[in-house]
Enzyme design. Structure first.
Site, PDB file in Angstrom:
ATOM      1  CG  LEU A 148     -88.476 -15.405 -22.572  1.00 46.72           C
ATOM      2  CD1 LEU A 148     -87.726 -14.361 -21.744  1.00 46.72           C
ATOM      3  CD2 LEU A 148     -89.697 -14.777 -23.216  1.00 46.72           C
ATOM      4  CG  ASP A 149     -87.481 -16.711 -29.775  1.00 46.43           C
ATOM      5  OD1 ASP A 149     -87.861 -17.876 -29.542  1.00 46.43           O
ATOM      6  OD2 ASP A 149     -87.998 -15.980 -30.635  1.00 46.43           O
ATOM      7  NE  ARG A 150     -77.505 -18.141 -27.834  1.00 51.24           N
ATOM      8  CZ  ARG A 150     -76.479 -18.830 -28.336  1.00 51.24           C
ATOM      9  NH1 ARG A 150     -76.681 -19.688 -29.320  1.00 51.24           N
ATOM     10  NH2 ARG A 150     -75.260 -18.670 -27.858  1.00 51.24           N
ATOM     11  NE  ARG A 254     -87.420 -13.589 -34.123  1.00 50.13           N
ATOM     12  CZ  ARG A 254     -86.368 -14.389 -33.986  1.00 50.13           C
ATOM     13  NH1 ARG A 254     -86.352 -15.300 -33.023  1.00 50.13           N
ATOM     14  NH2 ARG A 254     -85.345 -14.294 -34.806  1.00 50.13           N
TER      15      ARG A 254
END
Length: 329
Positions: A148-150, A254
């Site tokens: 997962l993205d930060r 995104r």
């Protein structure tokens, strides 16, 4: 590992070392195998020695993607670290547990908070996996199943056995999992727009930062990317979406949502920066993207699993302060 990585307290000069791959590590990527054994060594340094040819498997050249097998001998060059790098190498990351959604002998599902990287690297000394390993020294095997993205919160799977890792990663690759996110986007999302099927292309900025953009179907470096969108709530000036991804590309949600003119609230890479400033004044301090639901087959029993991580308090708080004109039917 002080004798391998050196450091201020080492007496003997660093020397070449050999690691023998055990049964539990068989089939693992070389980079992940080394990162697990060279705890504290900066990720950039590990990749540098692999790509320079200093790391060998059974005396043969290899790449970060090479798979190690039980009985393989992995050569490590002398690792001479100094200054800040040496300090980091001898200082382990702090142990930390995370909220558990499910756990058994095969896998661990946690609710990852926003602001925490899943692993070290790219300027981050450590992440979820390093902290879990430090908190669970008795655990023989802990490996990330996916990422997962930060700044994305929500469900993250960690394998506790090699067989579970392979099974679950095969499910992700074959699109047998169901991954649904909650995302708050700018504007009124059109009800007719339910599928985004546009290829994505990864590239690097001048400073080395990774970015993604839409590309055309004939781009040899483009990857087909499919995103399904469902309106959950229409709010004042924005829309809460349920977003299901059929492909797991970097920054897919995104970029796909922003490409339609509806960027995610708080997205500092692909978002509406002026809108983000307004949101910050309303106490939204990060990107409104949450890994909400995950379906997969249990790697040992085959039973279909359905996990859910409720919106964290900060995102719930923001929603409670947004006026709802009419509910979606």
């Amino acid at each position: 590992m002080n004798d391998i990585i050196g450091g201020k307290s080492a007496v003997a000069a660093p020397a070449v070392k050999w690691l023998v791959v055990d049964e539990d590590s068989g089939g693992q990527r070389l980079d992940n195998f080394l990162l697990r054994h060279l705890k504290g060594v900066p990720k950039t340094h590990v990749y540098r020695i692999i790509r320079s040819g200093e790391v060998r498997i059974n005396k043969g050249r290899c790449s970060p993607e090479s798979r190690v097998q039980p009985g393989d001998e992995v050569r490590l060059p002398p690792l001479r670290l100094s200054g800040k790098a040496a300090d980091k190498a001898v200082r382990p990351p702090p142990g930390r547990e995370f909220p558990i959604l499910f756990e058994d002998a095969h896998l661990l599902a946690i609710d990852k908070p926003a602001g925490v990287a899943v692993h070290g690297g790219s300027g981050v000394s450590f992440g979820v996996i390093e902290q879990l390993r430090q908190a669970r020294p008795q655990a023989r095997w802990l490996e990330l199943v996916h990422r997962l993205d930060r700044e994305t919160s929500g469900i993250l799977l960690v394998a506790q056995k090699r067989t579970a890792l392979k099974n679950l990663q095969d499910q992700f690759r074959e699109r047998e999992t169901g991954k649904t996110y909650l995302a708050l986007v700018r504007g009124d999302w059109p009800a007719r727009l339910k599928v985004i099927d546009q290829p994505l292309h990864k590239y690097l900025l001048a400073d080395g930062e990774r970015r993604v953009k839409l590309t055309h179907p004939d781009d040899p470096d483009g990857l087909r990317s499919i995103t399904l969108v469902k309106v959950a709530q229409r709010l004042q000036g924005c829309t809460l979406l349920e977003v299901t991804i059929k492909t797991g590309r970097t920054h897919q949600i995104r970029v796909h949502l922003a490409s339609q003119g509806h960027p995610i609230a708080g997205d500092d890479k692909y978002g509406d920066f002026e809108w983000n400033k307004t949101l910050q004044k309303q106490a939204l301090r990060r990107m409104f993207l949450h890994a909400w639901r995950l379906e997969f087959n249990h790697p040992a029993t085959g039973q279909r699993m359905a996990l859910q991580a409720e919106l964290p308090a900060d995102l719930q708080h923001h929603l409670s302060h947004v006026q709802l004109p009419t509910p979606t039917i």
